[in-house]
Design an enzyme around this catalytic site. Structure first.
Site, PDB file in Angstrom:
ATOM      1  N   GLU A  43       0.822  -1.208   0.000  1.00 64.04           N
ATOM      2  CA  GLU A  43       0.000   0.000   0.000  1.00 64.04           C
ATOM      3  C   GLU A  43       0.858   1.261   0.000  1.00 64.04           C
ATOM      4  OE1 GLU A  43      -2.967   0.179  -0.715  1.00 64.04           O
ATOM      5  OE2 GLU A  43      -3.726  -1.827  -0.370  1.00 64.04           O
ATOM      6  N   CYS A  66     -17.939   1.638 -20.343  1.00 64.93           N
ATOM      7  CA  CYS A  66     -19.249   1.431 -19.712  1.00 64.93           C
ATOM      8  C   CYS A  66     -19.919   0.133 -20.187  1.00 64.93           C
ATOM      9  CB  CYS A  66     -20.154   2.627 -19.972  1.00 64.93           C
ATOM     10  SG  CYS A  66     -19.473   4.188 -19.350  1.00 64.93           S
ATOM     11  N   CYS A 115     -25.992   3.749 -13.111  1.00 60.87           N
ATOM     12  CA  CYS A 115     -25.002   4.820 -12.982  1.00 60.87           C
ATOM     13  C   CYS A 115     -25.662   6.172 -13.267  1.00 60.87           C
ATOM     14  CB  CYS A 115     -23.838   4.600 -13.952  1.00 60.87           C
ATOM     15  SG  CYS A 115     -22.638   5.956 -13.964  1.00 60.87           S
TER      16      CYS A 115
END
Length: 288
Positions: free
Chosen positions: A32, A195, A204
């Site tokens: 991370e 998309c 959405c």
DNA sequence: CTCCAGCGCA
DNA sequence: TGCGCCGGAG
């Protein structure tokens, strides 16, 4: 929204080291930190080498900071390497060499902020917290707020927004966090979102509104790199990493034509603790 | 040129 | 809250 996201994630998630079963919490923490503003493809090889050399925080703490900075190599923002070394020392000394699970304890470690603290608690320990990075902010801005891009980061608003999307179940919540991040990285990307491949395209808000142009405040554009102090710092650091003995002022000077800017960069590196020394004894990476 | 699993400081 | 901090790939 969580259910289709989790199903999509089970199917499409990339096979990454930190998703292997049994990957240690220390590895999650290191990954991370490395992933802060640095792409996955550049992190993976450095991460593997790092964990082979330093399997636990105490192993890293036992090495000088200079070794951490060298192993960081060209991942960028070398202050992260210094902070990771300091965090490893704190974990070894104050947490019995176990990466903390508590978010506040994680936040108290150097180099760990809102994102990284929760990412470790969620991805290493499976706890239920909202994890918000730039991918999450973009997905939420589009799917929930109907905006094409996320505005300036606002932890006070972003964390509750992600929280509102998380299922009650711990494991489902962790999977949802990972799924939203992965969706932002692979499908709901900044430039040309795919998309057609999105599992939540049918709900959405941005898509439903016909992809309106972004109108609200925008995230600030990052300053130029070419000619910046950041570039000069990077060049100086490359010299220091490459040498086992102190580097003299005259050996550093050729890396940049502007002596005043070079001075400024060197002074800032000394201030950050990334370099130690002076003109008389030469400059080197920190060994203590 | 932009973007990238941010953080820490003024 | 805005800005500086690395470096490489598209």
């Amino acid at each position: 929204m969580a259910t289709p996201l989790i199903a999509w994630f089970r199917q499409e998630a990339r096979d990454l080291p930190w998703r292997r079963p049994g990957f240690p919490a220390w590895g999650t923490l290191v990954s991370e930190i490395m992933l802060q503003q640095t792409q996955v493809a550049r992190v993976v090889p450095r991460l593997e080498a790092w964990l082979t050399r330093w399997p636990t925080p105490a192993d890293l703490a036992a090495s000088p900071p200079a070794d951490a900075v060298r192993a960081w190599d060209r991942l960028g923002y070398p202050r992260r390497a210094l902070a990771l070394h300091a965090a490893a020392s704190a974990i070894a000394e104050q947490h019995d060499n176990v990466v903390p699970r508590n978010v506040d304890a994680l936040l108290a470690l150097p180099g760990i902020g809102d994102y990284t603290a929760r990412a470790v608690a969620v991805f290493a320990y499976g706890d239920r917290h909202p994890v918000v990075d730039v991918n999450v902010r973009r997905v939420l801005a589009r799917a929930l707020l109907g905006q094409g891009e996320p505005g300036p980061a606002k932890a006070k608003q972003d964390l509750p927004l992600m929280e509102s999307v998380l299922p009650a179940d711990r494991d489902d919540a962790a999977a949802t966090n990972a799924a939203v991040m992965e969706l932002g990285a692979l499908v709901c990307v900044a430039r040309s979102p795919a998309c057609d491949a999105c599992p939540i395209a049918d709900r959405c808000a941005w898509r439903a509104a016909g992809y309106p142009e972004h109108d609200g405040p925008r995230a600030p554009k990052q300053s130029k790199f070419a000619g910046s102090d950041r570039q000069v710092r990077g060049l100086v650091m490359a010299e220091l990493r490459a040498s086992d003995v102190p580097v003299t002022r005259s050996e550093i000077e050729p890396v940049w034509p502007d002596a005043e800017q070079l001075d400024r960069a060197l002074a800032s590196l000394l201030r950050d603790g990334l370099a130690v020394g002076d003109d008389a004894s030469g400059y080197r990476l920190p060994d203590g």
